[in-house]
Write an enzyme that holds these catalytic residues in place. Sequence first.
Site, PDB file in Angstrom:
ATOM      1  N   TYR A  59     -27.965  -8.684 -24.210  1.00  0.00           N
ATOM      2  CA  TYR A  59     -29.232  -8.400 -24.889  1.00  0.00           C
ATOM      3  C   TYR A  59     -30.290  -7.865 -23.926  1.00  0.00           C
ATOM      4  CZ  TYR A  59     -27.209 -10.044 -29.145  1.00  0.00           C
ATOM      5  OH  TYR A  59     -26.404 -10.133 -30.244  1.00  0.00           O
ATOM      6  N   ASN A  95     -31.832  -3.569 -38.211  1.00  0.00           N
ATOM      7  CA  ASN A  95     -31.984  -3.223 -36.796  1.00  0.00           C
ATOM      8  C   ASN A  95     -32.854  -4.244 -36.082  1.00  0.00           C
ATOM      9  OD1 ASN A  95     -30.541  -1.024 -37.549  1.00  0.00           O
ATOM     10  ND2 ASN A  95     -32.276   0.380 -37.602  1.00  0.00           N
ATOM     11  N   HIS A 112     -31.893  -9.246 -39.256  1.00  0.00           N
ATOM     12  CA  HIS A 112     -30.963  -9.629 -38.183  1.00  0.00           C
ATOM     13  C   HIS A 112     -31.690 -10.004 -36.890  1.00  0.00           C
ATOM     14  CE1 HIS A 112     -27.283  -7.494 -40.195  1.00  0.00           C
ATOM     15  NE2 HIS A 112     -27.596  -8.629 -40.757  1.00  0.00           N
ATOM     16  N   CYS A 120     -36.231 -20.960 -28.261  1.00  0.00           N
ATOM     17  CA  CYS A 120     -35.550 -22.062 -27.585  1.00  0.00           C
ATOM     18  C   CYS A 120     -34.377 -22.527 -28.446  1.00  0.00           C
ATOM     19  CB  CYS A 120     -36.534 -23.200 -27.356  1.00  0.00           C
ATOM     20  SG  CYS A 120     -35.719 -24.647 -26.663  1.00  0.00           S
ATOM     21  N   CYS A 123     -35.781 -26.500 -29.289  1.00  0.00           N
ATOM     22  CA  CYS A 123     -36.965 -26.766 -30.138  1.00  0.00           C
ATOM     23  C   CYS A 123     -37.251 -25.604 -31.088  1.00  0.00           C
ATOM     24  CB  CYS A 123     -38.196 -27.058 -29.282  1.00  0.00           C
ATOM     25  SG  CYS A 123     -38.903 -25.607 -28.459  1.00  0.00           S
ATOM     26  N   GLU A 212     -22.617  10.535 -43.623  1.00  0.00           N
ATOM     27  CA  GLU A 212     -21.318  10.344 -44.310  1.00  0.00           C
ATOM     28  C   GLU A 212     -21.473   9.234 -45.332  1.00  0.00           C
ATOM     29  OE1 GLU A 212     -18.870   9.256 -41.006  1.00  0.00           O
ATOM     30  OE2 GLU A 212     -20.117   7.522 -40.554  1.00  0.00           O
ATOM     31  N   ALA A 228     -31.049  11.170 -41.198  1.00  0.00           N
ATOM     32  CA  ALA A 228     -32.252  10.542 -41.757  1.00  0.00           C
ATOM     33  C   ALA A 228     -33.519  11.274 -41.320  1.00  0.00           C
ATOM     34  CB  ALA A 228     -32.320   9.079 -41.328  1.00  0.00           C
TER      35      ALA A 228
HETATM   36  P1  OAD Z   1     -23.182   0.943 -38.275  1.00  0.00           P
HETATM   37  O1  OAD Z   1     -23.087   1.353 -36.846  1.00  0.00           O
HETATM   38  O2  OAD Z   1     -22.056   0.139 -38.842  1.00  0.00           O
HETATM   39  O3  OAD Z   1     -23.341   2.227 -39.186  1.00  0.00           O
HETATM   40  C1  OAD Z   1     -24.276   3.218 -38.838  1.00  0.00           C
HETATM   41  C2  OAD Z   1     -24.321   4.230 -39.963  1.00  0.00           C
HETATM   42  O4  OAD Z   1     -25.329   5.168 -39.637  1.00  0.00           O
HETATM   43  C3  OAD Z   1     -23.020   4.997 -40.154  1.00  0.00           C
HETATM   44  O5  OAD Z   1     -22.626   4.909 -41.506  1.00  0.00           O
HETATM   45  C4  OAD Z   1     -23.404   6.444 -39.793  1.00  0.00           C
HETATM   46  O6  OAD Z   1     -22.791   7.394 -40.668  1.00  0.00           O
HETATM   47  C5  OAD Z   1     -24.895   6.445 -40.037  1.00  0.00           C
HETATM   48  N1  OAD Z   1     -25.644   7.429 -39.227  1.00  0.00           N
HETATM   49  C6  OAD Z   1     -25.336   7.937 -38.006  1.00  0.00           C
HETATM   50  N2  OAD Z   1     -26.270   8.829 -37.616  1.00  0.00           N
HETATM   51  C7  OAD Z   1     -27.206   8.870 -38.604  1.00  0.00           C
HETATM   52  C8  OAD Z   1     -28.418   9.595 -38.807  1.00  0.00           C
HETATM   53  N3  OAD Z   1     -28.889  10.473 -37.912  1.00  0.00           N
HETATM   54  N4  OAD Z   1     -29.101   9.380 -39.958  1.00  0.00           N
HETATM   55  C9  OAD Z   1     -28.654   8.509 -40.887  1.00  0.00           C
HETATM   56  N5  OAD Z   1     -27.514   7.802 -40.753  1.00  0.00           N
HETATM   57  C10 OAD Z   1     -26.790   7.974 -39.631  1.00  0.00           C
HETATM   58  O7  OAD Z   1     -24.578   0.181 -38.414  1.00  0.00           O
HETATM   59  P2  OAD Z   1     -25.111  -0.826 -39.536  1.00  0.00           P
HETATM   60  O8  OAD Z   1     -24.538  -0.530 -40.863  1.00  0.00           O
HETATM   61  O9  OAD Z   1     -26.587  -0.874 -39.394  1.00  0.00           O
HETATM   62  O10 OAD Z   1     -25.217  -6.832 -37.285  1.00  0.00           O
HETATM   63  O11 OAD Z   1     -24.514  -2.197 -39.010  1.00  0.00           O
HETATM   64  C11 OAD Z   1     -24.800  -3.351 -39.746  1.00  0.00           C
HETATM   65  C12 OAD Z   1     -24.738  -4.541 -38.843  1.00  0.00           C
HETATM   66  O12 OAD Z   1     -23.468  -4.603 -38.200  1.00  0.00           O
HETATM   67  C13 OAD Z   1     -25.710  -4.528 -37.690  1.00  0.00           C
HETATM   68  O13 OAD Z   1     -27.019  -4.930 -38.035  1.00  0.00           O
HETATM   69  C14 OAD Z   1     -25.090  -5.490 -36.754  1.00  0.00           C
HETATM   70  C15 OAD Z   1     -23.677  -4.952 -36.816  1.00  0.00           C
HETATM   71  O14 OAD Z   1     -22.700  -5.745 -36.418  1.00  0.00           O
HETATM   72  C16 OAD Z   1     -25.537  -7.847 -36.465  1.00  0.00           C
HETATM   73  O15 OAD Z   1     -25.775  -7.692 -35.285  1.00  0.00           O
HETATM   74  C17 OAD Z   1     -25.595  -9.191 -37.139  1.00  0.00           C
END
Ligand code: OAD
Length: 239
Positions: A59, A95, A112, A120, A123, A212, A228
């Site tokens: 992190y 995010n 998330h 902590c 606590c 996609e 986006a």
């Molecule tokens: P992913 O990495 O699984 O998916 C990212 C998505 O963004 C994909 O479907 C891409 O097609 C899309 N993408 C890429 N470039 C882009 C752009 N320029 N504009 C729009 N979309 C674009 O990420 P998340 O779905 O956010 O959880 O992942 C969900 C969760 O899985 C995260 O919050 C994290 C992870 O494990 C935890 O940490 C608990």
Amino acid sequence: MIRVGETDRVFVLTGAGISAESGIPTFRDSNGLWCGHSIEDVATPEAWRRNPALVWEFYAMRRKDAAPCQPNPAHKALAELEAKMGDRLTLCTQNVDDLHEKAGSKSVLHMHGWLFRSRCERCEKPQPDANAYASLDAVPRCPCDAKGKAMLRPDIVWFGEMPFFLDAIQDALQRTNIFVCVGSSGVVEPAASFARMARSFNRAKTYYVGPEKPANDFMFDECFTGKAGELLPGLLQSH
Ligand code: OAD
């Protein structure tokens, strides 16, 4: 274009894709790997118990990488939408970066967690990250424990933990009639089911924005295919 009327309520869910054009790699881009470790191996309570220094370093590096990144036009479009819609807009993100805030969004549900804060493990008191960039061997301790054993953990929701703000999210999903998901692969629950919930609670229209189709594309009435930062400005037209 998505027309937003004066009484409409909009729920926007963002995922890693919205920050991709700002230089933060998506989970998919990294193939779910960090330095040879699967992300599930460093983002779980078990990993923290097994090797807190490794998890802290993971992190710390993510903070260091994210800190200089700047919001892109997609983040800015959502901040402008909030300025027009006020509390008729709910912005919820998976995010842990601060790009929505840097763009000017005032109210963001970080379901998330938040990369730039620790808490902590004993606590639960949140702590801003004085030692944000400290690496291995330097997991900071909380003053609540005179023996110096209570470690500060990232204020992040790990796999197997309950996301934050679920009550507020459910409440907003029940009232929303326009649901928009931006840049999420639609594989991680519970966020992957929010579009279905918005539909069934209130017959919301559901939209997806990304290059996609997501895994849960059947939950969306329409998918806008593209980046986006290019599509979102101008996509939601509110009055
Ligand atoms: P992913 O990495 O699984 O998916 C990212 C998505 O963004 C994909 O479907 C891409 O097609 C899309 N993408 C890429 N470039 C882009 C752009 N320029 N504009 C729009 N979309 C674009 O990420 P998340 O779905 O956010 O959880 O992942 C969900 C969760 O899985 C995260 O919050 C994290 C992870 O494990 C935890 O940490 C608990």
